[in-house]
Write a protein that holds these residues in place. Structure first.
Motif, short mmCIF file in Angstrom:
data_model
loop_
_atom_site.label_atom_id
_atom_site.label_comp_id
_atom_site.label_asym_id
_atom_site.label_seq_id
_atom_site.Cartn_x
_atom_site.Cartn_y
_atom_site.Cartn_z
N LEU A 214 -21.83 14.01 -48.05
CA LEU A 214 -22.64 13.71 -47.37
C LEU A 214 -22.47 14.00 -45.96
O LEU A 214 -22.29 13.75 -45.06
N ASP A 215 -23.38 14.99 -45.40
CA ASP A 215 -23.93 14.68 -44.40
C ASP A 215 -25.25 13.38 -44.17
O ASP A 215 -26.68 13.58 -44.36
N ALA A 216 -24.36 12.62 -43.63
CA ALA A 216 -24.95 11.57 -43.07
C ALA A 216 -25.60 11.08 -42.05
O ALA A 216 -26.07 10.00 -41.40
N MET A 254 -20.49 12.96 -40.47
CA MET A 254 -21.88 12.01 -39.38
C MET A 254 -21.98 13.20 -37.54
O MET A 254 -20.88 12.89 -36.89
N SER A 255 -23.17 13.10 -37.08
CA SER A 255 -23.61 12.83 -35.86
C SER A 255 -23.64 12.05 -35.92
O SER A 255 -25.32 11.27 -36.06
N ALA A 256 -23.36 10.75 -34.57
CA ALA A 256 -23.84 9.94 -34.44
C ALA A 256 -24.56 9.66 -33.28
O ALA A 256 -25.33 8.74 -33.02
N LYS A 257 -25.22 10.56 -32.92
CA LYS A 257 -26.09 11.19 -32.44
C LYS A 257 -27.56 10.71 -32.13
O LYS A 257 -28.73 10.96 -32.08
N LYS A 258 -27.87 10.64 -34.55
CA LYS A 258 -29.14 10.60 -34.41
C LYS A 258 -29.01 8.84 -35.04
O LYS A 258 -29.30 8.35 -34.06
N ASP A 259 -28.69 8.64 -36.43
CA ASP A 259 -28.56 7.20 -36.54
C ASP A 259 -27.46 6.08 -36.13
O ASP A 259 -27.20 5.18 -36.11
#
Ligand SMILES: Cc1ncc(COP(=O)(O)O)c(C=O)c1O
Length: 457
Positions: A214-216, A254-259
């Motif tokens: 998943l690209d989460a 996951m990019s934590a820069k979003k959610d």
């Protein structure tokens, strides 16, 4: 019911912004070679370029920064980070990285060989570029409804399951190292994927022994849409939905820069011990030791706290409501938008707004220039410049939609900012006949939109 829920927070710190004069904006955009990525942020009034890394952090996150343990190996913030993410996703191995594309680069290097194909709903630009960099093909299989800006469908980010099965049959599972889904589907209008579609994707891939990643980046927003739009899901908490969603996957980037509500950071989640070992070795070369992954200990702490805050359902109701409200204001201003609005942005159908500008003269790009000129607003084209491909000298293949994305930073702007933006768009709608297309005067081969230079026609 309240149509657009109020912010479940109040403002404690402010950052001044300034609208420079029209003449200055004219000069700045010409100096930036008509590419809004080349503008200085201080010359932008409302910055809807991205929702990535632009969140306002909470008092708890700022306080968490002071607890940063900057030991090289095994810092205490890593263990909080790991525990938080494991409790949300259920993945066995949690590996920090400095942002989403680093997760892609490191994971893909361990999975892809030249000639492979990687299916997804719609690959994000860095995901696609990281796949192509390894001489494999990124294949977009979003449902047809997801390619039509005007069609109303609750889960326009769904993948076409028949096409996924057909692709595996045609090329053989040996050439499909893994399958992906972006939740929500950023490049396809920020549209969510249903839990049912995620489960069935998982069944198809797992029945062939193909890992499912998943690209989460925006998983919490996606899970909130599942809760409010998908039959039978409303009684579950967003956290429960998230746990189920991740249980169908074998890993995530996951990019934590979003959610993650953080300004930097990301992670890879994995179940496979073998893959984890490979990833850990690649990490040392590119990102750093496995317990910091190119981040400071304090960053790990702000991400751990941000991930928890992003699962708060009052926050998610406000967040998705704010995007919806902006969409409604734009519609009233006569602007065609992708419907329904997604999780993090309003997408404008630039081809419909500017039918007199040929696709080869980039109407979406022209709109990004016009809104900066008119009101100091920055958005991003998601169309012919970002995803167009050269077929031969002088001829290009264009993506199915020519959009401009107005991404909304989390917890940053208030309703009057959106009202101001809508008034700027109303003026654009009135003067649209006078807008000009552009031609590219310089472009690199990969990710050209970041650095390309243009001339107005
Ligand atoms: C769906 C998606 N995947 C991956 C990325 C890459 O993340 P990062 O910008 O942190 O490298 C982004 C960033 O916008 C994204 O939207």
């Amino acid at each position: 019911m309240i149509e657009f829920p109020a912010e479940p927070y109040r403002i404690k710190t402010i950052e001044p912004i300034k609208l420079i004069s029209r003449e200055e904006r004219e000069r700045k955009i010409a100096e930036a070679k008509f590419n809004v990525f080349r503008l200085r942020a201080e010359d932008v009034f409302l910055d809807f370029l991205t929702d990535s890394g632009t969140s306002a952090m909470s008092d708890s996150q700022w306080a968490g920064l002071l607890t940063g343990d900057e030991s090289y190996a095994g810092c205490k913030n890593y263990y909080n980070f790991e525990e938080t993410i494991r409790s949300i996703t259920g993945f066995k191995h949690i590996i920090p990285v400095h942002q989403g594309r680093a997760a892609e680069h490191i994971l893909f290097t361990n999975l892809i060989k030249p000639g492979d194909l990687v299916p997804s709903n719609t690959h994000f630009d860095t995901t696609r570029a990281n796949i192509e960099y390894l001489k494999a093909e990124a294949v977009d299989l979003v449902i047809d409804e997801g390619k039509s800006p005007t069609l109303d469908h609750p889960f326009k980010g769904n993948i076409n399951l028949d096409k996924l099965e057909a692709l595996i049959k045609q090329y053989g599972k040996e050439r499909v190292p893994f399958g992906m889904l972006a939740v929500t589907n950023n490049s396809g209008g920020g549209q969510p994927v249903s839990l049912e579609n995620i489960r069935r994707t998982s069944e198809i891939l797992r029945s062939q022994g193909i890992p499912f990643i998943l690209d989460a980046c925006r998983y919490a927003e996606n899970c909130y849409f599942i809760k409010i739009r998908e039959k039978g899901q409303s009684r579950k908490s967003v956290r429960e939905i998230a746990r189920e969603m991740f249980s169908y996957a074998d890993g995530c980037t996951m990019s934590a820069k979003k959610d993650g509500l953080a300004n930097i950071g990301g992670f890879i989640g994995l179940n496979s011990d073998r893959l984890h070992q490979g990833v850990t070795n690649t990490m040392i070369l590119f990102e750093g030791f496995r317990t910091y992954g190119g981040l400071a200990g304090r960053d790990l702490e702000s991400i751990a706290r941000g991930l928890e805050e992003a699962l708060d359902e009052a926050y998610l109701a406000h967040r998705t409501g704010q995007v919806r409200m902006f969409g409604e204001l734009l519609k009233k201003a006569g602007i065609p938008i992708v419907q329904p609005t997604g999780g993090h942005a309003v997408f404008i159908d630039a081809a419909a707004l500017l039918p007199d500008i040929a696709l080869s003269n980039y109407p979406g790009w022209a709109l990004t220039i016009a809104i900066y000129r008119e009101g100091g607003i920055r958005g991003v084209e998601i169309g012919g410049v970002m995803f167009g491909k050269k077929k031969s000298e002088g001829s290009e293949i264009f993506p199915p939609m020519e959009l401009v994305r107005l991404a909304i930073p989390r917890r940053v702007y208030t309703e009057s900012h959106f009202r101001y933006a809508a008034s700027v768009f109303a003026r654009i709608a009135e003067t649209r006949k006078s807008l000009r297309g552009l031609k590219i005067t310089y472009a690199p081969e990969l990710l050209r939109h970041f650095t390309a230079e243009f001339e107005e026609l």
